[in-house]
Write a protein that holds these residues in place. Structure first.
Motif, PDB file in Angstrom:
ATOM      1  N   ASP A 166       5.597  85.808 -14.196  1.00  0.00           N
ATOM      2  CA  ASP A 166       6.779  85.228 -13.546  1.00  0.00           C
ATOM      3  C   ASP A 166       7.983  86.142 -13.743  1.00  0.00           C
ATOM      4  O   ASP A 166       8.676  86.056 -14.762  1.00  0.00           O
ATOM      5  N   PRO A 167       8.268  87.005 -12.781  1.00  0.00           N
ATOM      6  CA  PRO A 167       9.392  87.938 -12.946  1.00  0.00           C
ATOM      7  C   PRO A 167      10.755  87.258 -12.965  1.00  0.00           C
ATOM      8  O   PRO A 167      11.746  87.866 -13.370  1.00  0.00           O
ATOM      9  N   VAL A 168      10.829  85.998 -12.542  1.00  0.00           N
ATOM     10  CA  VAL A 168      12.100  85.272 -12.523  1.00  0.00           C
ATOM     11  C   VAL A 168      12.431  84.695 -13.897  1.00  0.00           C
ATOM     12  O   VAL A 168      13.604  84.545 -14.261  1.00  0.00           O
ATOM     13  N   ALA A 169      11.405  84.370 -14.681  1.00  0.00           N
ATOM     14  CA  ALA A 169      11.616  83.704 -15.972  1.00  0.00           C
ATOM     15  C   ALA A 169      12.160  84.681 -17.009  1.00  0.00           C
ATOM     16  O   ALA A 169      11.820  85.867 -17.025  1.00  0.00           O
ATOM     17  N   LEU A 178       5.733  76.510 -24.692  1.00  0.00           N
ATOM     18  CA  LEU A 178       4.534  75.681 -24.600  1.00  0.00           C
ATOM     19  C   LEU A 178       4.891  74.214 -24.746  1.00  0.00           C
ATOM     20  O   LEU A 178       5.801  73.848 -25.495  1.00  0.00           O
ATOM     21  N   ALA A 179       4.154  73.373 -24.021  1.00  0.00           N
ATOM     22  CA  ALA A 179       4.303  71.924 -24.149  1.00  0.00           C
ATOM     23  C   ALA A 179       2.926  71.284 -24.080  1.00  0.00           C
ATOM     24  O   ALA A 179       1.964  71.882 -23.596  1.00  0.00           O
ATOM     25  N   THR A 180       2.861  70.041 -24.552  1.00  0.00           N
ATOM     26  CA  THR A 180       1.618  69.274 -24.513  1.00  0.00           C
ATOM     27  C   THR A 180       1.979  67.819 -24.242  1.00  0.00           C
ATOM     28  O   THR A 180       3.082  67.376 -24.587  1.00  0.00           O
ATOM     29  N   GLN A 230      10.277  71.045 -10.496  1.00  0.00           N
ATOM     30  CA  GLN A 230       9.044  71.099  -9.714  1.00  0.00           C
ATOM     31  C   GLN A 230       8.338  72.453  -9.799  1.00  0.00           C
ATOM     32  O   GLN A 230       7.142  72.561  -9.533  1.00  0.00           O
ATOM     33  N   ALA A 231       9.070  73.493 -10.197  1.00  0.00           N
ATOM     34  CA  ALA A 231       8.472  74.821 -10.320  1.00  0.00           C
ATOM     35  C   ALA A 231       7.961  75.101 -11.736  1.00  0.00           C
ATOM     36  O   ALA A 231       7.422  76.178 -11.990  1.00  0.00           O
ATOM     37  N   GLY A 232       8.124  74.138 -12.648  1.00  0.00           N
ATOM     38  CA  GLY A 232       7.617  74.316 -14.001  1.00  0.00           C
ATOM     39  C   GLY A 232       8.593  74.934 -14.970  1.00  0.00           C
ATOM     40  O   GLY A 232       8.197  75.367 -16.061  1.00  0.00           O
ATOM     41  N   TYR A 233       9.881  74.980 -14.601  1.00  0.00           N
ATOM     42  CA  TYR A 233      10.906  75.492 -15.521  1.00  0.00           C
ATOM     43  C   TYR A 233      11.551  74.333 -16.284  1.00  0.00           C
ATOM     44  O   TYR A 233      11.695  73.229 -15.745  1.00  0.00           O
ATOM     45  N   VAL A 281       7.525  76.814 -18.580  1.00  0.00           N
ATOM     46  CA  VAL A 281       6.816  75.960 -19.526  1.00  0.00           C
ATOM     47  C   VAL A 281       5.330  75.942 -19.190  1.00  0.00           C
ATOM     48  O   VAL A 281       4.931  75.503 -18.106  1.00  0.00           O
ATOM     49  N   GLU A 282       4.522  76.425 -20.104  1.00  0.00           N
ATOM     50  CA  GLU A 282       3.057  76.355 -20.001  1.00  0.00           C
ATOM     51  C   GLU A 282       2.610  75.067 -20.679  1.00  0.00           C
ATOM     52  O   GLU A 282       3.008  74.778 -21.811  1.00  0.00           O
TER      53      GLU A 282
END
Length: 256
Positions: free
Chosen positions: A119-122, A127-129, A149-152, A224-225
């Motif tokens: 992700d060049p923008v990040a 990490l999350a669970t 919605q994009a996972g940030y 966020v993974e």
């Protein structure tokens, strides 16, 4: 995939002094962390420390190490000192593996690094669970987060977020959205780390005692993974260490 791991390891800990050198299954705690890091796909592993004793241990474990100042307020600041000393380029990816996480699976280290690399923008990745228990959701020692919605990351908090107006007052888990628990594993680009460390603490960071809120305050994007399962807990207190020793004895977790 190209990234470095840095383990910031200071000797003084308010709740468990010298914990990185305490024995766990015949090895110092930090040695377990180093072994997990070495199992990852990192091109190199470093330890940044304020202790000559820790420095010697790291080198015996086969990784590079550097003495850093003792007055750093966080592990990120300690890593920044190392990155500057080694003149790492701003676009290099660095993963911060905490020195008190002896059973952090190496595949999660790789996943967070890959999330940032892809992700060049990040600026950061973490990490999350999923939160599965209401007691965890309402516990201020458990950091929760919400994403766009994009996972940030939108926000991190010790409070119960997202707040479900209908169910949360009854101390239930939210029904509309599955809450996420934050796991303190970070990857950052060296340039973003430098910018972060040169800025003063944000008010939100001070109030919540969460360093990642400074990054959000500065407008940085934190990818966020999400992992389906949480890694084994780290060590903050003598009770945590004893629980890990019992988990090893019972076979619940396995040493490298």
């Amino acid at each position: 995939m190209s990234f470095r791991i840095v383990v910031p390891a200071r000797m003084e800990s308010s709740r468990l002094p010298g914990k990185v050198m305490l024995d766990l299954a015949g090895r110092p705690l930090l040695a377990h962390v180093i072994l997990r890091a070495q199992e990852s796909q990192a091109e190199e592993v470093w330890v940044a420390t304020d202790s000559s004793e820790v420095l010697d241990l790291a080198r015996r474990c086969g990784v590079q190490a550097q003495l850093t100042r003792a007055d750093h307020p966080s592990g990120s600041d300690r890593i920044r000192e190392l990155a500057d000393a080694q003149d790492w380029p701003d676009d290099d990816v660095i993963v911060n593996v905490q020195g008190d996480e002896p059973f952090l699976p190496s595949h999660l280290i790789d996943a967070v690094a890959q999330r940032l690399i892809d992700d060049p923008v990040a600026d950061w990745a973490t990490l999350a669970t999923p939160v599965t228990r209401a007691s965890e959701y309402f516990d201020p020692n458990t950091v929760k987060l919400v994403r766009d919605q994009a996972g940030y990351a939108l926000y991190f908090s010790r409070a119960a977020i997202p707040w479900d107006r209908q169910h949360s007052p009854r101390r239930d888990l939210p029904q509309a959205l599955a809450p996420l628990r934050h796991i303190g594993l970070y990857a950052y680009r060296a340039g973003a780390l430098r910018r972060y460390c040169t800025q003063p603490q944000a008010a939100l960071e001070q109030v919540e005692c969460l360093e990642q809120l400074r990054a959000l305050f500065l407008g940085m994007r934190i990818a966020v993974e999400v992992s389906a399962s949480a890694p084994p807990p780290g060590v903050d207190t003598p009770e945590d260490l004893e629980r890990l020793r019992q988990a090893l004895a019972s076979g619940e977790v396995t040493a490298v």
